[in-house]
Design a protein around this motif. Structure first.
Motif, mmCIF file in Angstrom:
data_model
loop_
_atom_site.group_PDB
_atom_site.id
_atom_site.type_symbol
_atom_site.label_atom_id
_atom_site.label_comp_id
_atom_site.label_asym_id
_atom_site.label_seq_id
_atom_site.Cartn_x
_atom_site.Cartn_y
_atom_site.Cartn_z
ATOM 1 N N VAL A 65 0.851 -1.218 0.034
ATOM 2 C CA VAL A 65 -0.200 0.119 0.066
ATOM 3 C C VAL A 65 0.815 1.269 -0.033
ATOM 4 O O VAL A 65 1.670 1.455 0.900
ATOM 5 N N THR A 66 0.782 2.055 -1.100
ATOM 6 C CA THR A 66 1.657 3.147 -1.336
ATOM 7 C C THR A 66 1.454 4.407 -0.626
ATOM 8 O O THR A 66 2.164 5.471 -0.695
ATOM 9 N N ASP A 67 0.064 4.659 -0.182
ATOM 10 C CA ASP A 67 -0.505 5.857 0.199
ATOM 11 C C ASP A 67 -1.202 5.702 1.538
ATOM 12 O O ASP A 67 -1.677 4.741 1.823
ATOM 13 N N ASN A 68 -1.436 6.767 2.407
ATOM 14 C CA ASN A 68 -2.386 6.813 3.587
ATOM 15 C C ASN A 68 -3.394 7.765 3.377
ATOM 16 O O ASN A 68 -4.106 7.913 4.282
ATOM 17 N N ASN A 69 -3.617 8.120 2.071
ATOM 18 C CA ASN A 69 -4.663 9.335 1.781
ATOM 19 C C ASN A 69 -6.189 8.371 1.420
ATOM 20 O O ASN A 69 -7.256 8.951 1.656
ATOM 21 N N LYS A 70 -6.042 7.353 0.682
ATOM 22 C CA LYS A 70 -7.197 6.924 -0.063
ATOM 23 C C LYS A 70 -7.257 5.069 0.432
ATOM 24 O O LYS A 70 -6.080 4.652 0.532
ATOM 25 N N HIS A 71 -8.507 4.763 0.517
ATOM 26 C CA HIS A 71 -8.581 3.223 0.516
ATOM 27 C C HIS A 71 -8.209 2.712 1.866
ATOM 28 O O HIS A 71 -8.282 1.217 2.301
ATOM 29 N N ILE A 72 -7.799 3.490 2.769
ATOM 30 C CA ILE A 72 -7.101 2.964 4.109
ATOM 31 C C ILE A 72 -8.396 2.376 5.021
ATOM 32 O O ILE A 72 -8.301 1.401 5.666
ATOM 33 N N ASP A 73 -9.235 3.224 4.873
ATOM 34 C CA ASP A 73 -10.684 2.745 5.822
ATOM 35 C C ASP A 73 -11.109 1.382 5.377
ATOM 36 O O ASP A 73 -11.534 0.409 6.039
ATOM 37 N N ARG A 74 -11.223 1.154 3.701
ATOM 38 C CA ARG A 74 -11.452 -0.038 3.235
ATOM 39 C C ARG A 74 -10.533 -1.286 3.678
ATOM 40 O O ARG A 74 -10.839 -2.662 3.864
ATOM 41 N N LEU A 75 -9.219 -0.901 3.660
ATOM 42 C CA LEU A 75 -8.177 -1.894 3.946
ATOM 43 C C LEU A 75 -8.188 -2.361 5.226
ATOM 44 O O LEU A 75 -7.481 -3.349 5.986
ATOM 45 N N GLU A 76 -8.756 -1.486 6.354
ATOM 46 C CA GLU A 76 -8.678 -1.903 7.757
ATOM 47 C C GLU A 76 -8.849 -3.080 8.195
ATOM 48 O O GLU A 76 -8.280 -3.858 8.609
ATOM 49 N N SER A 77 -10.144 -3.776 7.584
ATOM 50 C CA SER A 77 -10.615 -4.903 7.989
ATOM 51 C C SER A 77 -9.616 -5.950 7.588
ATOM 52 O O SER A 77 -9.295 -7.083 8.392
#
Length: 445
Positions: A65-77
């Motif tokens: 995962v290259t960034d922390n601005n997008k998709h982080i909430d979806r990746l959390e689980s």
């Protein structure tokens, strides 16, 4: 190894190519461009997917995962379920994107920070500055937006006047999308240190780095994020001891796996003042780090997730990386389509390991051969941020000369843009840093 790259801004082409060359199988996801078009970066070079799903996650042996601005909430689980994710979770992203949260992390770790005040209103910030002027007319402040989402909303003031003007300008443009901070300005030398972190703690190698953000030589012009950087890996770092290692307990508490970097101002007394966390790979910092890495580009990341430190580096070496772009960088008002198709001539098997392609795709361009002009498929631009050229050497000068030698081997039509002085400011700064106990074994020339 099966590798899934979740890369919203399409930063990871160079690493993806290196992994592919090492025999790994890639699925690469990126967001659409700002005009809603498919991003052409990597077309014809690396397998891409238009969306990622649970099936892709289960397929992968490594998820980068290259960034922390997008998709982080979806990746959390997926993070919580133990998927092999190398990159930020939601807690880590908060350290960077919520600057006040980051400052609290430093305080809890016993690291002193500069006075900082958060605002969600330009009017309140202006009123604060007016009151501060009456008490401390010689103070200077730095304004920073939350995270790195809009670098144009960051500003280092010379006086109260120019900062208040900028705040009024941003207010008129309705630029505020969240909160921002005003931080007291402290003169000194900017230096950063980072480390790769996993369940077993930090890798034994820390990355000391000096980035140069302004567009033009002499640190003049608009801030671009990063135009070039000097980097080296060390096992012993005085700066890491003071601002990074104290945060190890909190990093373990949030279950972070990936890169953590702390950018600092070191004042004339040798005190490092941490400015912010970077809780993700830096771009182009990561490409330049790859020039110092040895061996398989991905296996050490899987090992770090499992709690083992197997990173191999070029010991006692310095790397210098230089960003090469084309107009209208750094503003990027044009669409990707308008800046696509510019050929990159001069790539060879010999120099490609130090040419880190960025917004590049395969496309047709004219090539003159004995038989005449032929249209051949070669690397061409897919945006205005073309590549990073790196050089490696025992000294800053040696590494810098190597990087500029690479650039001179390339031909890029359409007025390539790059700074020709990356690393030069260390000629004076290194002596001062040595006197303070930092980077004492590092040589300029």
């Amino acid at each position: 190894m099966n590798i899934l790259i979740i890369d919203p801004a399409a930063n990871a082409l160079d690493w993806a190519l290196r992994c592919q060359d090492a025999g790994h199988t890639i699925r690469w996801y990126m967001d659409k461009t700002k005009d809603g078009a498919l991003n052409k970066t990597g077309d014809g070079m690396v397998p891409k997917i238009r969306e990622w799903n649970a099936g892709d996650m289960r397929w992968a042996d490594l998820i980068f995962v290259t960034d922390n601005n997008k998709h982080i909430d979806r990746l959390e689980s997926f993070y919580k379920r133990g998927f092999p994710i190398f990159g930020p979770n939601m807690a880590a992203a908060e350290w960077e994107l919520d600057r006040n949260k980051g400052q609290e992390v430093f305080k809890k770790a016993g690291v002193k920070v500069l006075p900082t005040t958060e605002f969600s209103s330009y009017d309140k910030a202006i009123a604060f500055l007016e009151a501060e002027y009456k008490k401390h007319p010689d103070k200077r402040f730095v304004s920073k937006a939350a995270g790195d989402s809009d670098r144009a909303l960051s500003y280092v003031s010379k006086s109260y006047d120019d900062l208040i003007y900028m705040l009024m300008r941003w207010k008129k443009k309705n630029a505020l999308k969240g909160s921002f901070i005003l931080q007291e300005f402290t003169p000194g030398i900017e230096m950063a240190v980072g480390g790769w972190f996993g369940p077993g703690g930090f890798s034994k190698y820390f990355c000391e780095n000096w980035e140069q953000k302004k567009l033009m030589a002499g640190d003049i012009g608009v801030a671009t994020g990063e135009m070039g950087t000097v980097e080296r890996y060390v096992e012993k770092s005085e700066l890491a001891e003071k601002v990074l290692i104290p945060c190890e307990k909190q990093l373990k508490e949030i279950g972070y796996v990936g890169y953590v970097d702390v950018n600092c101002i070191i004042d004339d007394k040798g005190t490092p003042w941490p400015l912010e966390f970077t809780m993700r790979p830096g771009w182009p910092c990561f490409q330049i780090q790859c020039a110092l890495h040895e061996g398989d580009p991905a296996q050490w990341m899987v090992d770090l997730i499992d709690g083992f430190d197997t990173l191999k580096i070029k010991k006692d070496k310095i790397a210098v990386g230089v960003v090469v772009a084309i107009p209208d960088f750094p503003y990027s008002h044009l669409t990707k389509k308008e800046v696509s198709g510019v050929p990159i001539y001069g790539l060879t098997d010999k120099n490609k390991k130090n040419i880190h392609l960025c917004e590049i795709q395969l496309g047709e361009a004219p090539v003159v051969e004995d038989e005449g002009i032929e249209m051949e498929e070669i690397p061409v631009t897919a945006g205005d941020y073309c590549l990073v050229a790196s050089g490696v050497g025992k000294t800053v000068v040696e590494a810098s000369e190597a990087s500029y030698k690479i650039i001179k081997e390339l031909v890029i039509p359409n007025s390539p843009i790059y700074r020709n002085d990356i690393g030069e400011r260390l000629e004076e700064q290194l002596d001062t840093l040595h006197e303070m106990g930092y980077a004492t074994d590092m040589e300029y020339c």
